[in-house]
Design a protein around this motif. Structure first.
Motif, short mmCIF file in Angstrom:
data_model
loop_
_atom_site.label_atom_id
_atom_site.label_comp_id
_atom_site.label_asym_id
_atom_site.label_seq_id
_atom_site.Cartn_x
_atom_site.Cartn_y
_atom_site.Cartn_z
N LEU A 208 -21.67 -0.17 80.85
CA LEU A 208 -20.34 -0.44 81.39
C LEU A 208 -19.85 -1.81 80.97
CD1 LEU A 208 -17.94 0.30 83.22
CD2 LEU A 208 -19.24 -0.63 85.16
N LEU A 209 -20.74 -2.81 81.03
CA LEU A 209 -20.37 -4.16 80.61
C LEU A 209 -19.98 -4.20 79.13
CD1 LEU A 209 -23.12 -6.30 82.41
CD2 LEU A 209 -20.68 -6.16 82.99
N VAL A 210 -20.76 -3.50 78.31
CA VAL A 210 -20.44 -3.45 76.88
C VAL A 210 -19.09 -2.80 76.65
CG1 VAL A 210 -21.11 -2.42 74.67
CG2 VAL A 210 -22.84 -3.50 76.12
N CYS A 211 -18.85 -1.70 77.33
CA CYS A 211 -17.57 -0.98 77.16
C CYS A 211 -16.40 -1.82 77.63
CB CYS A 211 -17.61 0.34 77.91
SG CYS A 211 -18.74 1.57 77.19
N LEU A 212 -16.56 -2.50 78.77
CA LEU A 212 -15.49 -3.35 79.28
C LEU A 212 -15.23 -4.52 78.34
CD1 LEU A 212 -16.35 -3.49 83.11
CD2 LEU A 212 -14.43 -2.30 82.01
N SER A 213 -16.29 -5.05 77.77
CA SER A 213 -16.13 -6.15 76.83
C SER A 213 -15.36 -5.71 75.59
CB SER A 213 -17.50 -6.70 76.42
OG SER A 213 -17.38 -7.67 75.41
N ILE A 214 -15.77 -4.60 75.01
CA ILE A 214 -15.09 -4.09 73.82
C ILE A 214 -13.63 -3.75 74.14
CG2 ILE A 214 -15.03 -2.19 72.16
CD1 ILE A 214 -18.09 -2.10 72.35
N LEU A 222 -4.76 -5.47 70.30
CA LEU A 222 -3.65 -4.52 70.24
C LEU A 222 -2.37 -5.07 70.86
CD1 LEU A 222 -5.61 -1.24 71.07
CD2 LEU A 222 -4.78 -2.00 68.83
N MET A 223 -2.53 -5.83 71.94
CA MET A 223 -1.37 -6.40 72.62
C MET A 223 -0.97 -7.76 72.03
SD MET A 223 -0.73 -3.98 74.66
CE MET A 223 0.58 -4.73 75.62
N ARG A 224 -1.79 -8.22 71.09
CA ARG A 224 -1.54 -9.50 70.42
C ARG A 224 -1.41 -10.65 71.42
NH1 ARG A 224 2.07 -8.22 64.97
NH2 ARG A 224 0.82 -6.41 64.32
N PHE A 225 -2.31 -10.64 72.40
CA PHE A 225 -2.34 -11.71 73.38
C PHE A 225 -2.96 -12.96 72.75
CE2 PHE A 225 -2.83 -8.33 76.90
CZ PHE A 225 -1.45 -8.23 77.03
N GLU A 226 -2.56 -14.11 73.27
CA GLU A 226 -3.23 -15.35 72.90
C GLU A 226 -4.61 -15.35 73.56
OE1 GLU A 226 -2.21 -17.78 70.88
OE2 GLU A 226 -0.35 -16.70 70.41
N PHE A 227 -5.58 -15.95 72.90
CA PHE A 227 -6.91 -15.97 73.51
C PHE A 227 -7.59 -17.29 73.20
CE2 PHE A 227 -7.31 -14.07 69.30
CZ PHE A 227 -8.39 -14.74 68.74
N ASP A 228 -8.54 -17.61 74.08
CA ASP A 228 -9.32 -18.84 73.91
C ASP A 228 -10.68 -18.62 74.55
OD1 ASP A 228 -8.84 -18.94 76.64
OD2 ASP A 228 -7.37 -20.56 76.50
N ALA A 229 -11.41 -19.71 74.78
CA ALA A 229 -12.75 -19.60 75.36
C ALA A 229 -12.71 -19.04 76.77
CB ALA A 229 -13.43 -20.96 75.35
N TRP A 230 -11.63 -19.29 77.50
CA TRP A 230 -11.56 -18.82 78.89
C TRP A 230 -11.40 -17.30 78.96
CZ3 TRP A 230 -13.55 -21.93 82.08
CH2 TRP A 230 -13.32 -23.30 82.04
N THR A 231 -10.83 -16.70 77.93
CA THR A 231 -10.66 -15.24 77.93
C THR A 231 -11.78 -14.55 77.15
OG1 THR A 231 -9.14 -15.53 76.05
CG2 THR A 231 -8.17 -15.27 78.24
N CYS A 232 -12.10 -15.07 75.96
CA CYS A 232 -13.11 -14.41 75.13
C CYS A 232 -14.53 -14.78 75.55
CB CYS A 232 -12.90 -14.79 73.66
SG CYS A 232 -11.46 -13.97 72.94
N GLY A 233 -14.70 -15.94 76.16
CA GLY A 233 -16.03 -16.33 76.62
C GLY A 233 -16.63 -15.33 77.59
N PRO A 234 -15.92 -14.99 78.68
CA PRO A 234 -16.46 -13.98 79.61
C PRO A 234 -16.72 -12.63 78.96
CG PRO A 234 -14.68 -15.21 80.64
CD PRO A 234 -14.69 -15.61 79.19
N LEU A 235 -15.86 -12.23 78.02
CA LEU A 235 -16.07 -10.96 77.34
C LEU A 235 -17.35 -11.01 76.49
CD1 LEU A 235 -12.42 -10.15 76.17
CD2 LEU A 235 -13.67 -9.15 78.09
N ALA A 236 -17.57 -12.15 75.82
CA ALA A 236 -18.80 -12.30 75.03
C ALA A 236 -20.03 -12.30 75.92
CB ALA A 236 -18.73 -13.59 74.22
#
Length: 342
Positions: A208-214, A222-236
């Motif tokens: 589930l964690l892997v799927c949520l991360s992906i 897809l939504m072309r959101f801005e991203f940084d360590a605060w958004t991509c860090g938790p996903l990683a």
């Protein structure tokens, strides 16, 4: 420490994501989320350092020396190629500055004369400046008892990030070392402690964690959101923890090719941009379509990294260990017992 296939797979995926990012960027195509491969690398690096230090105790000096010898030789060679290429006119847009070159070799962030950013001569080497900083700090916490190391690391890096957020330093160097991205190393180290204690979640929670991360990475793209360590860090973090949880419960299949790409991921990361530049120039001269050039750049960039791994990185590492190696052996079957060190 045995081979962790989940870590190898993640290193492979992170490296290929960065290759796609650079190929797409070169051709004007949208795939900026590929840059988040760096966030995965940082979490994985923190995990590996904590796991290795707990399984193979070493003095702070020995630890730092081993890590420096692991990443510096190949990077220095790539940097020399960049400098010589600029001198010979192969990289006409690359401006050279003695202080910038020195900083590149010493892993010290120095403003680039080309862009003003804190990028070394080999641009993707900016991540190695963070790696060396993390190694230096980690070496210092090795003076402490194992039970205190994670807390000390978390406290120090948290203070740096909080201080940077509150003080907003104008000095670029201070801003570099107080950026939130350094917390990703701490998160990886924390995952290592959880893994060692056998407290990772069930494989289904891991999946589930892997799927949520992906899904999170895909949504950003897809939504072309801005991203940084605060958004991509938790996903990683979710991705690394989830993949490990799947593996420790015996639910992760073994893919030798992906394991090998994980082995060669560092060289792929360092050398792919050289190949991308060549492919882009040739493809444009031949009037090929932009997607075709980008695809060819990804393939050739990956192959170039594999070649660098076989001809440079692997022989150099074996030489440093007092061993000899034949070139071009493409080991698509796993060698048991190898530590997946980045």
């Amino acid at each position: 420490m045995p081979t962790l296939y989940s870590i190898q797979y993640l290193r492979a995926f992170a490296a290929i994501a960065v290759v796609i990012f650079h190929a797409a960027h070169r051709m004007g195509l949208p795939f900026t989320i590929g840059a988040a491969g760096v966030d995965i690398f940082f979490v994985v690096s923190g995990f590996i350092m904590m796991a290795i230090s707990d399984s193979r105790p070493a003095s702070p000096a020995s630890f730092f020396r081993n890590r420096l010898l692991r990443i510096a030789p190949t990077y220095w060679i790539a940097t020399v190629v960049m400098v010589l290429g600029a001198i010979l006119g192969l990289f006409p847009n690359l401006k050279l500055d003695p202080a910038h070159i020195a900083g590149s070799f010493l892993f010290i962030p120095v403003a680039s004369p080309n862009s003003g950013n804190l990028w070394p001569v080999l641009v993707q080497g900016w991540t190695l400046n963070y790696e060396i900083f993390f190694y230096a700090v980690f070496a210092l916490v090795l003076f402490l008892k194992p039970a205190l190391r994670l807390s000390a690391l978390a406290l120090l890096f948290s203070l740096l990030v909080v201080g940077g957020a509150l003080l907003r330093p104008e000095n670029p160097l201070a801003g570099f070392y107080t950026a939130p991205v350094i917390l990703e190393f701490v998160a990886g180290a924390a995952i290592a402690k959880i893994w060692q204690a056998g407290r990772l979640p069930s494989p289904w929670i891991g999946l589930l964690l892997v799927c949520l991360s992906i899904a999170g990475f895909a949504t950003i793209h897809l939504m072309r959101f801005e991203f940084d360590a605060w958004t991509c860090g938790p996903l990683a973090i979710m991705l690394v923890a989830g993949a490990l949880a799947i593996e420790v419960h015996g639910k992760l299949p073994k893919f030798p090719a992906l394991t090998y790409l994980g082995d060669s991921s560092y060289s792929i990361y360092l050398w792919h941009t050289f190949a991308i530049s060549v492919v882009a120039a040739i493809g444009t001269a031949l009037s090929l379509s932009v997607p075709a050039i980008a695809l060819a750049a990804v393939i050739v960039g990956t192959i170039a990294g594999i070649a660098a791994y076989e001809c440079l990185e692997r022989p150099i590492q074996l030489l440093l260990k007092g061993k000899r190696s034949a070139l071009w052996r493409l080991p698509l079957r796993n060698q048991a017992g190898r530590t997946p060190a980045q």
